[in-house]
Design an enzyme around this catalytic site. Structure first.
Site, PDB file in Angstrom:
ATOM      1  N   ASP A  14      50.293  30.694  36.392  1.00 14.64           N
ATOM      2  CA  ASP A  14      49.653  31.548  37.393  1.00 14.64           C
ATOM      3  C   ASP A  14      48.214  31.047  37.485  1.00 14.64           C
ATOM      4  OD1 ASP A  14      48.275  33.506  38.747  1.00 14.64           O
ATOM      5  OD2 ASP A  14      48.649  35.100  37.289  1.00 14.64           O
ATOM      6  N   LYS A  77      39.386  28.654  43.800  1.00 15.60           N
ATOM      7  CA  LYS A  77      40.615  28.810  44.581  1.00 15.60           C
ATOM      8  C   LYS A  77      40.294  29.238  46.017  1.00 15.60           C
ATOM      9  CE  LYS A  77      44.966  31.336  43.975  1.00 15.60           C
ATOM     10  NZ  LYS A  77      45.626  32.240  43.012  1.00 15.60           N
ATOM     11  N   GLU A 182      52.896  34.424  44.456  1.00 16.41           N
ATOM     12  CA  GLU A 182      52.596  35.247  43.279  1.00 16.41           C
ATOM     13  C   GLU A 182      53.379  36.566  43.243  1.00 16.41           C
ATOM     14  OE1 GLU A 182      48.373  35.302  43.689  1.00 16.41           O
ATOM     15  OE2 GLU A 182      48.220  33.219  43.058  1.00 16.41           O
ATOM     16  N   ASP A 208      49.649  43.648  44.399  1.00 16.72           N
ATOM     17  CA  ASP A 208      48.902  42.745  43.503  1.00 16.72           C
ATOM     18  C   ASP A 208      47.430  42.739  43.879  1.00 16.72           C
ATOM     19  OD1 ASP A 208      47.795  40.722  42.008  1.00 16.72           O
ATOM     20  OD2 ASP A 208      49.272  39.200  42.530  1.00 16.72           O
TER      21      ASP A 208
HETATM   22  P1  ADP Z   1      43.488  36.919  39.707  1.00 17.90           P
HETATM   23  O1  ADP Z   1      44.954  36.768  39.633  1.00 17.90           O
HETATM   24  O2  ADP Z   1      42.991  37.159  41.092  1.00 17.90           O
HETATM   25  O3  ADP Z   1      42.726  35.865  39.013  1.00 17.90           O
HETATM   26  P2  ADP Z   1      43.777  39.123  37.785  1.00 17.90           P
HETATM   27  O4  ADP Z   1      45.026  39.767  38.224  1.00 17.90           O
HETATM   28  O5  ADP Z   1      43.777  38.417  36.504  1.00 17.90           O
HETATM   29  O6  ADP Z   1      43.124  38.266  38.947  1.00 17.90           O
HETATM   30  O7  ADP Z   1      42.656  40.256  37.774  1.00 17.90           O
HETATM   31  C1  ADP Z   1      41.347  39.964  37.482  1.00 17.90           C
HETATM   32  C2  ADP Z   1      40.479  41.070  38.013  1.00 17.90           C
HETATM   33  O8  ADP Z   1      40.903  42.294  37.449  1.00 17.90           O
HETATM   34  C3  ADP Z   1      39.026  40.872  37.632  1.00 17.90           C
HETATM   35  O9  ADP Z   1      38.203  41.107  38.759  1.00 17.90           O
HETATM   36  C4  ADP Z   1      38.808  41.940  36.589  1.00 17.90           C
HETATM   37  O10 ADP Z   1      37.469  42.411  36.620  1.00 17.90           O
HETATM   38  C5  ADP Z   1      39.769  43.018  37.024  1.00 17.90           C
HETATM   39  N1  ADP Z   1      40.165  43.895  35.932  1.00 17.90           N
HETATM   40  C6  ADP Z   1      40.742  43.556  34.757  1.00 17.90           C
HETATM   41  N2  ADP Z   1      40.943  44.638  33.995  1.00 17.90           N
HETATM   42  C7  ADP Z   1      40.476  45.699  34.715  1.00 17.90           C
HETATM   43  C8  ADP Z   1      40.369  47.113  34.468  1.00 17.90           C
HETATM   44  N3  ADP Z   1      40.766  47.623  33.317  1.00 17.90           N
HETATM   45  N4  ADP Z   1      39.818  47.894  35.435  1.00 17.90           N
HETATM   46  C9  ADP Z   1      39.396  47.371  36.588  1.00 17.90           C
HETATM   47  N5  ADP Z   1      39.456  46.069  36.885  1.00 17.90           N
HETATM   48  C10 ADP Z   1      39.983  45.239  35.950  1.00 17.90           C
HETATM   49 MG    MG Z   2      46.764  37.042  40.142  1.00 20.89          MG
END
Ligand code: ADP
Ligand code: MG
Length: 616
Positions: A14, A77, A182, A208
């Site tokens: 991912d 990205k 995704e 998502d």
């Molecule tokens: P991506 O796939 O877009 O890289 P993710 O699904 O890994 O992203 O999510 C990352 C985002 O989720 C970040 O902006 C992070 O700050 C936010 N995030 C992670 N945990 C929490 C939480 N407990 N509450 C709010 N936001 C969160």
């Molecule tokens: Mg993601």
């Protein structure tokens, strides 16, 4: 398109905007393993940093971001497959502490200082570095080389963005055997999780909400067949935008309440951003949180607090937009919300209580599914898809997967009208053929312009590419020819046109006009990627050697402090030992200038001394 190398293992990656995650199907255990990185974390920041000494990827890069903001690249990205002049790129650029400039063909490039020199990188190159980190994490875990991967992309990634992702793999020699959406990957993971109670047809809505992107997908699962019914999304809606909102709020508060101006101060902004991100996560389970940044600007320790209510107020339009997108997705797929069986939460930002509440209200109080780990579901699903594509793996859950195209694909016809061959949300792979006619007498060639998009006016859509076929001998208007669109499993298009009368045919894979990397550029990048990898390895070898040096000097010094050893050494010996120690200490003091050969020599001398001392 890529084929598998050496019948080897295929992993699932991912490649997220903010975090990436890698997983593998362990057929011997009949399960998916999410692979922890060298720091023990299941997700790795999609971040690459350049310093005077080395290149850092993942946690190490993210950790040093506040002290090296100009050379720490994240969010790359967002640049993939886009032009520099794209309004989204221009908008993002304003918020980034690193520099972005226009390269050849208006392709954006990031500019950094690496080992004291200015360097420019395309988005594909930075992405390739993150992919190589994920590959290394998997190799360390599996104890063998990993050459093949299934990589996920947002559902609305267009042709050029998908190709740019494949190019990123090519640069580091990672074979991307399949690109999947995704949310589809998350649905695969979910279906596996629930496989026992999946009876009849189920409609699943995957929500998502990640770091940089927001995707909604509607899927139906019936028996073993997954069908993506529709997708909707926003390429500029995620946790980063929430962080930015919080930053704006606090920059203003600092200005009015504390009379401190930090806009334009990239170091302070970066530190504020980290603090906001932490506060945001905290507010997902607390109703109020404190923020502290010591020395935010010279001599000023900043303290503030924010309530969940305030946080929700400054972000409410973003949250509401998520629900609107859900509505749009359902409308597109012509499905009433009451027919959705499960609403699946994916992505870190889906943990925000207000988001969950709005979504639950929209679905009239329905319970949301949170059983899948939101950060890992996408990689989990990718690993299952990867296993299905691996040879010699027998016990993979037999799921058949059908994806859809996120945009309508067509050609421009007389009067700039978009003639759609493959409509949006059509399942892939798919091949469609349609007959067209020439418009003028004696036409010698037909120019075919291929577009993606939903506008009726062809030029209002995104031009993917164009080509011509010749008509010989020239014919009267109304001369028939066929156009065929073939969209493969990865959502990549090839187009052919055939003059039926003469059998004259022309076929192209759409290499879009958006400046995809040329093969010469890719070759150069492959060379450079190898060079960077070997520089990284050299750096690590040197760092290890210097650590050894430090340890040996320490042991010798402690030994010399022991009277029974000291007394047995002649004064000449002591003098020699001191000289060697002096040399070693000098090396430790100016780390960057030492070459590995000199360190090796010094290590050998220290070893001889240690052997001599131990023998006393
Ligand atoms: P991506 O796939 O877009 O890289 P993710 O699904 O890994 O992203 O999510 C990352 C985002 O989720 C970040 O902006 C992070 O700050 C936010 N995030 C992670 N945990 C929490 C939480 N407990 N509450 C709010 N936001 C969160
Ligand atoms: Mg993601």
């Amino acid at each position: 398109m890529a084929t598998k190398e050496n019948n080897e293992l295929v992993i699932g990656i991912d490649l997220g905007t903010t975090y990436s995650c890698v997983a593998v199907w362990r057929h011997e255990h009949n399960r998916v393993d999410i692979i922890p990185n060298d720091q023990g974390n299941n997700t790795t920041p999609s971040c690459v940093a350049f310093t005077n000494y080395e290149r850092l990827i993942g946690d190490a890069a993210a950790d040093q971001a506040p002290i090296n903001p100009e050379n720490t690249i994240f969010d790359v990205k967002r640049l993939m497959g886009r032009k520099y002049t794209d309004s989204l790129v221009q908008e993002d650029k304003m918020m980034w502490p690193f520099k972005v400039v226009a390269g050849v063909d208006d392709k954006p490039m990031v500019v950094v200082k690496y080992k004291g020199e200015e360097k420019k990188f395309y988005a594909e190159e930075i992405s390739s570095m993150i992919l190589s980190k994920m590959q290394t994490i998997a190799e360390a875990y599996m104890g063998k080389p990993v050459k093949n991967a299934v990589v996920t992309v947002p559902a609305y990634f267009n042709d050029s963005q998908r190709k740019a992702t494949i190019d990123a793999g090519v640069i580091i020699g990672l074979n991307i055997v399949r690109i999947i959406n995704e949310p589809t990957a998350a649905a695969i993971a979910y279906a596996l999780d629930k496989r026992n109670d999946c009876i009849g047809e189920r409609n699943i809505l995957v929500f998502d909400f990640g770091g940089g992107t927001f995707d909604v997908s509607l899927l139906t699962i019936e028996g073993k067949v997954f069908r993506v019914k529709g997708t909707a999304g926003n390429s500029h809606l995620g946790g980063e935008d929430i962080n930015n909102r919080m930053m704006k709020y606090f920059v203003e508060e600092l200005r009015t309440k504390n009379r401190v101006e930090i806009s334009g101060n990239s170091r302070a902004l970066r530190r504020l951003k980290s603090a906001c991100e932490r506060a945001k996560r905290h507010l997902s389970y607390a109703i109020k949180t404190d923020i502290e940044v010591d020395g935010l600007v010279r001599g000023f320790d900043w303290h503030a607090s924010i309530t969940r209510a305030k946080f929700e107020k400054i972000n409410i339009d973003l949250f509401e937009e998520c629900v609107k997108t859900v509505e749009e997705c359902l409308r597109d797929a012509k499905m009433n919300k009451s027919r959705v069986h499960d609403v699946v939460l994916v992505g870190g930002s889906s943990r925000i209580p207000k988001v969950q509440q709005l979504l639950q209200d929209f679905f009239n109080g329905k319970n949301l599914c949170k059983s899948i780990n939101a950060d890992e579901a996408v990689a989990y699903g990718a690993a299952i898809q990867a296993a299905m594509l691996s040879e010699g793996i027998s016990n993979v859950p037999p799921l058949v997967l059908k994806d859809v195209t996120p945009f309508s694909l067509g050609v421009s016809t007389k009067g700039d009208i978009m003639s759609v061959l493959i409509p949006r949300n059509n399942t892939i792979p798919v091949t469609k053929k349609r007959s067209y006619w020439t418009c003028t007498d004696g036409q010698l060639s037909i120019k075919i312009k291929v577009y993606e998009g939903e506008r009726a006016k062809a030029s209002g859509n995104n031009l993917l590419g164009s080509f011509s076929i010749s008509i010989f001998p020239p014919a009267l208007r109304g001369h028939p020819f066929d156009i065929t669109f073939a969209l493969n499993e990865n959502g990549i298009l090839s187009v052919s046109a055939e003059d039926k009368a003469t059998g004259n045919e022309k076929k192209i894979t759409i290499t879009n006009d958006k400046g995809r990397l040329s093969s010469a550029e890719i070759d150069r990048m492959i060379q450079e990627a190898r060079q960077y990898k070997s520089e990284d390895e050299k750096f690590i070898r040197k760092a290890n050697a210097l650590n050894d040096l430090d340890r040996r000097v320490y042991r010798i010094r402690s030994a010399l402090n022991e009277e029974k050893i000291n007394s047995k050494l002649s004064s000449k010996e002591k003098q020699d030992i001191n000289l060697t120690i002096c040399r070693a200490t000098e090396m430790l003091d100016c780390l960057n200038q030492q070459d590995i050969g000199a360190i090796g020599e010094c290590l050998k001398e220290l070893k001889t001394i240690l052997d001599r001392i131990m023998a006393l």
